[in-house]
Scaffold this motif. Structure first.
Motif, PDB file in Angstrom:
ATOM      1  N   THR A 153       0.824  -1.208   0.000  1.00  0.00           N
ATOM      2  CA  THR A 153       0.000   0.000   0.000  1.00  0.00           C
ATOM      3  C   THR A 153       0.863   1.264   0.000  1.00  0.00           C
ATOM      4  O   THR A 153       0.772   2.091  -0.905  1.00  0.00           O
ATOM      5  N   PHE A 154       1.699   1.387   1.014  1.00  0.00           N
ATOM      6  CA  PHE A 154       2.459   2.629   1.164  1.00  0.00           C
ATOM      7  C   PHE A 154       3.479   2.804   0.028  1.00  0.00           C
ATOM      8  O   PHE A 154       3.561   3.874  -0.590  1.00  0.00           O
ATOM      9  N   ALA A 155       4.220   1.718  -0.241  1.00  0.00           N
ATOM     10  CA  ALA A 155       5.214   1.811  -1.326  1.00  0.00           C
ATOM     11  C   ALA A 155       4.525   2.060  -2.661  1.00  0.00           C
ATOM     12  O   ALA A 155       4.984   2.862  -3.475  1.00  0.00           O
ATOM     13  N   SER A 156       3.374   1.379  -2.870  1.00  0.00           N
ATOM     14  CA  SER A 156       2.625   1.585  -4.122  1.00  0.00           C
ATOM     15  C   SER A 156       2.176   3.026  -4.234  1.00  0.00           C
ATOM     16  O   SER A 156       2.215   3.620  -5.319  1.00  0.00           O
ATOM     17  N   LEU A 157       1.753   3.574  -3.111  1.00  0.00           N
ATOM     18  CA  LEU A 157       1.294   4.968  -3.086  1.00  0.00           C
ATOM     19  C   LEU A 157       2.441   5.905  -3.486  1.00  0.00           C
ATOM     20  O   LEU A 157       2.266   6.809  -4.311  1.00  0.00           O
ATOM     21  N   LEU A 158       3.609   5.652  -2.906  1.00  0.00           N
ATOM     22  CA  LEU A 158       4.777   6.488  -3.219  1.00  0.00           C
ATOM     23  C   LEU A 158       5.152   6.374  -4.692  1.00  0.00           C
ATOM     24  O   LEU A 158       5.390   7.370  -5.370  1.00  0.00           O
ATOM     25  N   PHE A 159       5.156   5.109  -5.191  1.00  0.00           N
ATOM     26  CA  PHE A 159       5.481   4.900  -6.600  1.00  0.00           C
ATOM     27  C   PHE A 159       4.465   5.588  -7.506  1.00  0.00           C
ATOM     28  O   PHE A 159       4.834   6.195  -8.521  1.00  0.00           O
ATOM     29  N   SER A 160       3.178   5.465  -7.122  1.00  0.00           N
ATOM     30  CA  SER A 160       2.128   6.115  -7.927  1.00  0.00           C
ATOM     31  C   SER A 160       2.361   7.607  -7.984  1.00  0.00           C
ATOM     32  O   SER A 160       2.255   8.222  -9.054  1.00  0.00           O
ATOM     33  N   GLY A 161       2.652   8.175  -6.818  1.00  0.00           N
ATOM     34  CA  GLY A 161       2.899   9.615  -6.764  1.00  0.00           C
ATOM     35  C   GLY A 161       4.069  10.001  -7.647  1.00  0.00           C
ATOM     36  O   GLY A 161       4.016  10.990  -8.389  1.00  0.00           O
ATOM     37  N   TYR A 162       5.117   9.175  -7.618  1.00  0.00           N
ATOM     38  CA  TYR A 162       6.303   9.470  -8.422  1.00  0.00           C
ATOM     39  C   TYR A 162       6.001   9.303  -9.911  1.00  0.00           C
ATOM     40  O   TYR A 162       6.295  10.194 -10.722  1.00  0.00           O
ATOM     41  N   PHE A 163       5.384   8.152 -10.267  1.00  0.00           N
ATOM     42  CA  PHE A 163       5.095   7.900 -11.687  1.00  0.00           C
ATOM     43  C   PHE A 163       4.123   8.923 -12.268  1.00  0.00           C
ATOM     44  O   PHE A 163       4.144   9.181 -13.468  1.00  0.00           O
ATOM     45  N   SER A 164       3.273   9.478 -11.405  1.00  0.00           N
ATOM     46  CA  SER A 164       2.294  10.447 -11.911  1.00  0.00           C
ATOM     47  C   SER A 164       2.989  11.709 -12.432  1.00  0.00           C
ATOM     48  O   SER A 164       2.378  12.508 -13.131  1.00  0.00           O
ATOM     49  N   LEU A 165       4.248  11.860 -12.087  1.00  0.00           N
ATOM     50  CA  LEU A 165       5.002  13.032 -12.551  1.00  0.00           C
ATOM     51  C   LEU A 165       5.951  12.689 -13.705  1.00  0.00           C
ATOM     52  O   LEU A 165       6.815  13.468 -14.066  1.00  0.00           O
ATOM     53  N   THR A 166       5.768  11.473 -14.258  1.00  0.00           N
ATOM     54  CA  THR A 166       6.642  11.032 -15.360  1.00  0.00           C
ATOM     55  C   THR A 166       5.793  10.522 -16.534  1.00  0.00           C
ATOM     56  O   THR A 166       4.579  10.382 -16.399  1.00  0.00           O
ATOM     57  N   ASN A 167       6.459  10.227 -17.647  1.00  0.00           N
ATOM     58  CA  ASN A 167       5.746   9.607 -18.777  1.00  0.00           C
ATOM     59  C   ASN A 167       6.071   8.113 -18.824  1.00  0.00           C
ATOM     60  O   ASN A 167       6.250   7.540 -19.889  1.00  0.00           O
ATOM     61  N   PHE A 168       6.116   7.482 -17.668  1.00  0.00           N
ATOM     62  CA  PHE A 168       6.536   6.081 -17.546  1.00  0.00           C
ATOM     63  C   PHE A 168       5.653   5.134 -18.371  1.00  0.00           C
ATOM     64  O   PHE A 168       4.436   5.157 -18.272  1.00  0.00           O
ATOM     65  N   ASN A 169       6.312   4.346 -19.202  1.00  0.00           N
ATOM     66  CA  ASN A 169       5.660   3.299 -19.980  1.00  0.00           C
ATOM     67  C   ASN A 169       6.534   2.060 -19.776  1.00  0.00           C
ATOM     68  O   ASN A 169       7.709   2.077 -20.126  1.00  0.00           O
ATOM     69  N   PRO A 170       5.980   0.981 -19.190  1.00  0.00           N
ATOM     70  CA  PRO A 170       6.841  -0.149 -18.809  1.00  0.00           C
ATOM     71  C   PRO A 170       7.570  -0.802 -19.975  1.00  0.00           C
ATOM     72  O   PRO A 170       8.613  -1.427 -19.776  1.00  0.00           O
ATOM     73  N   ILE A 171       7.030  -0.689 -21.175  1.00  0.00           N
ATOM     74  CA  ILE A 171       7.709  -1.318 -22.321  1.00  0.00           C
ATOM     75  C   ILE A 171       8.969  -0.519 -22.668  1.00  0.00           C
ATOM     76  O   ILE A 171       9.982  -1.082 -23.062  1.00  0.00           O
ATOM     77  N   ARG A 172       8.871   0.802 -22.524  1.00  0.00           N
ATOM     78  CA  ARG A 172      10.037   1.653 -22.784  1.00  0.00           C
ATOM     79  C   ARG A 172      11.028   1.507 -21.630  1.00  0.00           C
ATOM     80  O   ARG A 172      10.629   1.412 -20.467  1.00  0.00           O
ATOM     81  N   ILE A 173      12.289   1.511 -21.965  1.00  0.00           N
ATOM     82  CA  ILE A 173      13.286   1.393 -20.901  1.00  0.00           C
ATOM     83  C   ILE A 173      13.501   2.768 -20.253  1.00  0.00           C
ATOM     84  O   ILE A 173      13.724   2.880 -19.063  1.00  0.00           O
ATOM     85  N   ASP A 174      13.393   3.817 -21.053  1.00  0.00           N
ATOM     86  CA  ASP A 174      13.628   5.161 -20.518  1.00  0.00           C
ATOM     87  C   ASP A 174      12.305   5.894 -20.283  1.00  0.00           C
ATOM     88  O   ASP A 174      11.312   5.624 -20.937  1.00  0.00           O
ATOM     89  N   TYR A 175      12.315   6.801 -19.333  1.00  0.00           N
ATOM     90  CA  TYR A 175      11.168   7.677 -19.113  1.00  0.00           C
ATOM     91  C   TYR A 175      11.684   8.978 -18.527  1.00  0.00           C
ATOM     92  O   TYR A 175      12.815   9.057 -18.053  1.00  0.00           O
TER      93      TYR A 175
END
Lengths: 289, 460
Positions: free
Chosen positions: A29-51
């Motif tokens: 929960t907590f780690a997912s929340l932190l990751f979500s918050g971080y990814f929400s500020l990026t153009n993260f696409n898991p297939i792409r290696i870079d973001y």
């Protein structure tokens, strides 16, 4: 000495027992929340290696995305099922409080949808609602394309299914609440000459308000997290897409994890805000005894 | 206390070692091998239970011929396949299915092994050039159809027009029409086809309405009117505002709105094209080679293929979409040789290709096999397996003739298919008659362009 050793042992065991869910909470929960918050500020696409970091662009995208705004509207619109199921659930509970022959059977029948598989239930409802061969149209002698492309039939179909699905749990909670209302209150009301409706309105409803509050809060949180109806029953029909469906579709289906994370964060904030408001307002109408 | 700590450490280490699986110490060429010298590879695909049984048999045949390779095969449902693959993108199986519509994203992202050094000239020349081109990508220029090869084709799936011959005859008799079956080789124009559908309007005695056509594949209509979803000058620009596109879109919408020969969009949701065709609710529909198995097993009537009709635009030609799936190999695999051998076996070996068409799953990738064994129906034994008699239509679509052709689905040409899915959802307004094709194109072209720009934003 012996006592303190025993206490220490117990404390260690207690910590170990508590530690498991706490670790689970931090990882899932907590780690997912932190990751979500971080990814929400990026153009993260898991297939792409870079973001890359894109600031609040995903949040701005959401506010300009008609599909997201439609999903927000759909989610709130389909909450109409909550007051309907609360009202019908309460009536049902009052009716089933009396003892009669088929009482337990009826309780079981109404509770059955709650313990049934969500997927199976939705698949069965797709057959029921089929526009050409569906049971509902045949029974009512109508020709409504419940699962079609029009905006409103699918929404009402989901409300109808949600009421049917949640009636059992609302009924059980109200039945439990009714057991706690002292008989003496009704007897006093009888002496005062109150009729059945007056007793229901002035005794039953206020004394069940804590249950109503609980049902309302949990049902609203559940409705804000609604997904299966949009995914299985409506098969992704745009008129029935909910916020969580939008998140799933953006993230899992389209690999736009940045946008999906931003929508998740907004949903979290929305749920928290609504819950806080409801708790604040509950003081006005929830009777705590 | 120390003993307990050491014991716990030992258990933990043992557990981690056990989780690590078979230890790898040797190698054949560049492949990492097991202790006994064999190479274990993982193959991940999707399909029905029957398809998984067929593939397991093929894999067993492959392992018999290649005793140094052990293949672990996992089969998933089509609905969940891509999601599972995406979730394990950092730990991909050695060999896996990859739909052509996902190809550009995966190839450009560096997730797929470059197969240039593996494939022989003999293999290259034996397969349909269309199938090879489908999985070529130039990572420097970001262009499809040229550059390196990143997958071997599992199949090419031309989506042809199919019709119920028995129902056609029934309607002709019931209405006393003077109509012959459509020509199996010469495409009809849209006008002629619409006229035919109007003549075949029919309601059974029990009140069941029979439609002329179950639905119409939009890319097929667009391609058959010498149009495309993208501008001819630049594939990254939208092409929906071109007159030929608008004309094709309106043609599809009018089949229901004006002529009433196709179910409404709502009716198409209730009963899909496959179901309606299977139950005799429509004369015409569309099918790919992979539908053959279902048709053989379930249809109790005669059916056959015809070329898709073509539009009135200048230079228009009967053209339908051709789907495809590839066998891709993970760029991170440490068993590239073994993985390639498996992919090549599944893609071009006579065993796999014969079994595949005999199972009603695909047309052969190997040109000689497709043009001879498949067209002659060698190995197609049952009565139902004789359909479609005009199975050479599939080959003509792939190969291309003067009158008939095929082209990849629109989503293949772009970085992702989000723009296409959104477009399809928005087009419902045209199909419901709330706006004309021209109004829609005018309103939506800028939205589509923005979606295409977003699609390409990763590779700017």
């Amino acid at each position: 000495m012996m006592k303190s050793q025993l206490h220490r042992k117990e404390s260690i065991f207690a910590i170990i027992f508590i530690l498991i869910p706490v670790i689970g909470f931090f990882i899932f929960t907590f780690a997912s929340l932190l990751f979500s918050g971080y990814f929400s500020l990026t153009n993260f696409n898991p297939i792409r290696i870079d973001y890359r970091f894109i600031g609040f662009e995903n949040y701005l995208t959401l506010l300009n995305d008609k599909y997201f705004l439609e999903a927000v509207f759909n989610t709130f619109f389909m909450m109409l099922s909550i007051p309907i199921s609360m009202f019908l659930g309460l009536l049902l509970a009052v009716y089933l409080r009396r003892s009669f022959k088929a009482n337990k059977l009826i309780r079981v029948l109404y509770y059955l949808p709650v313990v049934s598989s969500v997927v199976a239930v939705n698949v069965v409802w797709r057959y029921i609602l089929n526009g050409e061969n569906g049971v509902l149209n045949h029974l009512l002698g109508i020709n409504v394309q419940w699962l079609g492309n029009s905006v409103w039939p699918i929404k009402f179909a989901i409300i109808m299914k949600s009421v049917w699905g949640s009636l059992g749990v609302v009924m059980i909670l109200y039945l439990a609440g009714l057991q706690n209302i002292p008989r003496s209150l009704y007897e006093s009301a009888d002496i005062d000459g109150a009729n059945a409706i007056q007793k229901f309105v002035h005794i039953t409803v206020p004394l069940l308000s804590p249950v109503s509050f609980y049902v309302l809060i949990t049902a609203m949180i559940g409705a804000l997290q609604s997904f299966a109806d949009a995914q299985i029953l409506a098969d992704g029909n745009p008129a029935a897409r909910t916020i969580v469906y939008y998140i799933w579709s953006k993230g899992i289906d389209q690999n736009r994890y940045g946008v999906a994370s931003a929508a998740s964060i907004l949903l979290g904030v929305l749920i928290m805000t609504i819950t806080i408001i409801q708790f604040k307002r509950s003081k006005r109408w929830v009777f705590e005894g | 206390m120390k003993k307990i700590t050491l014991l716990a450490l030992f258990v933990l280490i043992s557990f981690l070692v056990a989780c690590g699986g078979t230890s790898t110490t040797q190698s054949i060429g560049t492949d990492v091998t097991n202790q006994d010298g064999t190479v274990s590879i993982e193959f991940y695909g999707w399909g029905s239970i029957e398809e998984s049984i067929v593939f397991q048999e093929l894999i067993d045949t492959f392992m018999e011929a290649n005793p140094d390779i052990i293949v672990s095969y996992t089969n998933s449902s089509p609905e969940t396949y891509m999601r599972v693959l995406q979730n394990r993108v950092n730990n991909l199986p050695d060999v896996f299915y990859l739909p052509d519509t996902e190809f550009m994203l995966w190839a450009d992202s560096g997730r797929l092994l470059n197969l240039d050094s593996f494939i022989s000239t003999e293999t290259l020349t034996s397969i349909w050039p269309e199938a090879i081109n489908r999985y070529q990508y130039d990572r420097n220029e970001q262009v499809l159809g040229s550059g390196s090869l990143y997958a071997l084709p599992k199949d090419l799936g031309p989506f042809a027009m199919v019709y119920n011959k028995t129902l056609f005859q029934e309607i002709v008799s019931a209405k006393g029409l003077d109509l012959a079956f459509p020509d199996p080789d010469t495409p009809l124009s849209w006008d002629a086809f619409t006229q035919l559908l109007n003549q075949l309007k029919y309601t059974r005695q029990n009140g069941q309405k029979v439609f002329g056509i179950s639905h119409y594949e939009l890319p097929t209509a667009i391609y058959s009117n010498n149009a495309d979803f993208f501008a001819a000058s630049d594939i990254r620009n939208e092409g929906i505002s071109a007159p030929n596109f608008i004309q094709a879109l309106q043609f599809v919408a009018d089949l229901h709105l004006v002529h009433g020969v196709m179910p409404s969009p709502d009716e198409q949701v209730s009963v899909n094209g496959f179901q309606r065709f299977s139950t005799g609710g429509t004369v015409f529909s569309f099918m790919g080679p992979w539908d053959s198995k279902g048709f053989w097993e379930n249809l109790s009537f005669e059916w056959d293929l015809i070329p898709v009709p073509y539009g009135p635009a200048e230079g228009a030609k009967s053209t339908t979409w051709v789907g495809s799936m590839g066998f891709a190999i993970s760029a991170k695999t440490k068993k590239a040789n073994a993985a390639y051998r498996l992919a090549e076996f599944l893609s071009i070996s006579p065993q796999s290709q014969q079994l595949s068409y005999q199972m009603g799953q695909s047309i052969p990738n190997v040109i000689s096999l497709a043009k001879n064994d498949y067209i002659q129906g060698i190995g197609l034994t049952g009565t139902n397996q004789q359909f479609p008699a005009n199975r050479s239509m599939f080959i003509k679509i792939v190969e291309g003739t003067e009158l008939i052709g095929g082209k990849a689905r629109p989503a293949y040409f772009t970085y992702d298919s989000i723009w296409y899915n959104d477009l399809m959802a928005e087009l419902i307004d045209v199909f419901m008659g709330s706006e004309t094709a021209a109004q829609f194109a005018n309103r939506y072209k800028s939205v589509l362009q923005a979606a295409l720009d977003e699609s390409y934003s990763y590779i700017e």
